[in-house]
Design an enzyme around this catalytic site. Structure first.
Site, PDB file in Angstrom:
ATOM      1  N   HIS A  96       0.679  -1.249  -0.031  1.00  0.00           N
ATOM      2  CA  HIS A  96      -0.049   0.032   0.001  1.00  0.00           C
ATOM      3  C   HIS A  96       0.897   1.081   0.019  1.00  0.00           C
ATOM      4  O   HIS A  96       1.915   1.229   0.628  1.00  0.00           O
ATOM      5  CB  HIS A  96      -0.930   0.070   1.183  1.00  0.00           C
ATOM      6  CG  HIS A  96      -1.772  -1.058   1.430  1.00  0.00           C
ATOM      7  ND1 HIS A  96      -2.829  -1.526   0.608  1.00  0.00           N
ATOM      8  CD2 HIS A  96      -1.620  -1.983   2.301  1.00  0.00           C
ATOM      9  CE1 HIS A  96      -3.311  -2.684   0.956  1.00  0.00           C
ATOM     10  NE2 HIS A  96      -2.708  -3.024   2.264  1.00  0.00           N
ATOM     11  N   GLU A 114      -2.133  -0.768   7.965  1.00  0.00           N
ATOM     12  CA  GLU A 114      -2.887  -1.878   8.572  1.00  0.00           C
ATOM     13  C   GLU A 114      -2.255  -2.824   9.621  1.00  0.00           C
ATOM     14  O   GLU A 114      -0.842  -2.866   9.675  1.00  0.00           O
ATOM     15  CB  GLU A 114      -3.468  -2.475   7.467  1.00  0.00           C
ATOM     16  CG  GLU A 114      -2.638  -3.613   6.741  1.00  0.00           C
ATOM     17  CD  GLU A 114      -3.349  -4.030   5.514  1.00  0.00           C
ATOM     18  OE1 GLU A 114      -3.880  -3.457   4.846  1.00  0.00           O
ATOM     19  OE2 GLU A 114      -2.883  -5.300   5.155  1.00  0.00           O
ATOM     20  N   HIS A 171       3.127  -7.667   1.442  1.00  0.00           N
ATOM     21  CA  HIS A 171       2.576  -8.487   2.384  1.00  0.00           C
ATOM     22  C   HIS A 171       1.360  -9.230   1.851  1.00  0.00           C
ATOM     23  O   HIS A 171       0.786  -8.804   1.016  1.00  0.00           O
ATOM     24  CB  HIS A 171       1.792  -7.720   3.622  1.00  0.00           C
ATOM     25  CG  HIS A 171       1.097  -6.568   3.162  1.00  0.00           C
ATOM     26  ND1 HIS A 171       1.190  -5.446   2.679  1.00  0.00           N
ATOM     27  CD2 HIS A 171      -0.543  -6.860   3.073  1.00  0.00           C
ATOM     28  CE1 HIS A 171       0.143  -4.677   2.272  1.00  0.00           C
ATOM     29  NE2 HIS A 171      -0.947  -5.730   2.401  1.00  0.00           N
ATOM     30  N   ARG A 191      -0.998  -4.612  -6.413  1.00  0.00           N
ATOM     31  CA  ARG A 191      -0.882  -5.932  -6.558  1.00  0.00           C
ATOM     32  C   ARG A 191       0.570  -6.392  -7.040  1.00  0.00           C
ATOM     33  O   ARG A 191       0.651  -5.735  -8.396  1.00  0.00           O
ATOM     34  CB  ARG A 191      -1.827  -6.683  -7.214  1.00  0.00           C
ATOM     35  CG  ARG A 191      -2.156  -8.114  -6.841  1.00  0.00           C
ATOM     36  CD  ARG A 191      -3.161  -8.856  -7.648  1.00  0.00           C
ATOM     37  NE  ARG A 191      -4.458  -8.434  -7.116  1.00  0.00           N
ATOM     38  CZ  ARG A 191      -5.537  -7.844  -7.957  1.00  0.00           C
ATOM     39  NH1 ARG A 191      -5.415  -7.529  -9.064  1.00  0.00           N
ATOM     40  NH2 ARG A 191      -6.680  -7.293  -7.293  1.00  0.00           N
TER      41      ARG A 191
HETATM   42 ZN    ZN Z   1      -3.018  -4.923   2.846  1.00  0.00          ZN
END
Ligand code: ZN
Length: 307
Positions: A96, A114, A171, A191
């Site tokens: 991200h 996150e 991740h 991605r």
């Molecule tokens: Zn994520």
């Protein structure tokens, strides 16, 4: 004053398992429910208040019209999002952007920080956190040359583990993992690699150049010192610019006295009550501003957060 219970939004995913239906007794009968958005005011999954004065209202509307319940914070959108994710197969490997990059290249959107609390992991399961490249050039080279085995940092994972995933951290969870995610209210994901899988005969789109832009190198393991025992049964998992997250184990009786504006809470195991109101496994709720002393009873595990 009452807690604000929420009705989750469920997302069917090709990689989703059946634990949310079978182990959490949610009222869903579909297969492959990959995500339960337990506390969310995001347009892609806006939770509905269940019971009480605000019954039937969406969380985004409650936040817009009754900001006093949230301590009158000035964030334009509800700041956090809590999800439970059940992966039956491996998820694509992602990264991200931070607020600055997302603001510039994603129409002013927020970046995404996150964190994951691992609720369950089948024996032998691994998780992808970080990479093995020494510097930014090596990140680009390894990705362009598809040296995935060398590049991706994969480590064993077990129930009770916790991971903070700052922007720029590679991740992914793999099949057999059940996590509770607390995140910034954003949906911007790049991605990097999808194991060369095909969906309907085609690979899913990747965001290779944006990923290379935002991946930080070298990867630094999160320092564990954030995780701290606060009192008997109460552990702080992390505190960062966007949220503080705790794990609370109630064994008979526990008090929770923090001075945040409001709290997001999810019962991840067991059952009990909060100030006499019954709570069951899988329930997600908000403890509003000014609720007063919080007393939990029963035998249960909760993940609690605040902005
Ligand atoms: Zn994520």
């Amino acid at each position: 004053m009452e807690i604000i219970r929420l009705k989750p939004v469920f997302k069917q995913m090709i990689w989703g398992g059946n634990k949310l239906r079978d182990e959490f007794s949610y009222d869903v009968d579909a297969e492959n429910i990959g995500e339960c958005w337990g506390i969310s005011a995001h347009p892609n999954g806006d939770c509905t208040v269940s019971g009480g004065v605000y019954d039937g209202m969406q969380l985004s509307q409650l936040y817009a019209e009754h900001r006093e319940l949230f301590g009158n914070i000035d964030s334009y959108v509800f700041p956090l999002l809590t999800k439970i994710i059940d992966a039956d197969t491996d998820l694509s490997i992602q990264v991200h952007p931070n607020d600055e990059y997302a603001g510039k290249y994603e129409n002013g959107s927020l970046g995404k920080t996150e964190c994951w609390y691992v609720l369950d992991a089948e024996p032998g399961t691994t998780i992808v956190i970080g990479h093995n490249a020494k510097n930014h050039q090596e990140v680009a080279d390894m990705i362009h040359d598809k040296r995935w085995k060398e590049f991706i940092r994969e480590i064993p994972v077990k129930k009770g583990d916790f991971f903070q995933i700052n922007p720029g951290t590679l991740h992914a969870i793999k099949g057999g993992t059940l996590i509770l995610e607390t995140q910034q209210n954003s949906d911007i994901t790049y991605r990097v690699y999808d194991y060369d899988r095909l969906t309907d005969g085609k690979p899913r789109p990747l965001h290779v150049e944006k990923s290379i832009d935002v991946i930080t190198a070298p990867y630094h393991e999160m320092c564990e010192e954030e995780r701290a025992q606060i009192s008997k049964g109460l552990q702080r998992l992390v505190s960062c610019n966007y949220y503080t997250v705790w794990k609370m184990d109630v064994d008979g009786y526990s008090e929770f006295a923090q001075d945040g504006k409001f709290f997001l809470a999810s019962v991840t195991d067991g059952s009990g009550s909060i100030n006499g109101e019954k709570l069951n496994k899988g329930e997600h709720f908000i403890i509003p501003y000014g609720y007063g002393a919080i007393k939990f009873e029963g035998e249960m595990e909760l993940i609690i957060s605040c902005p």
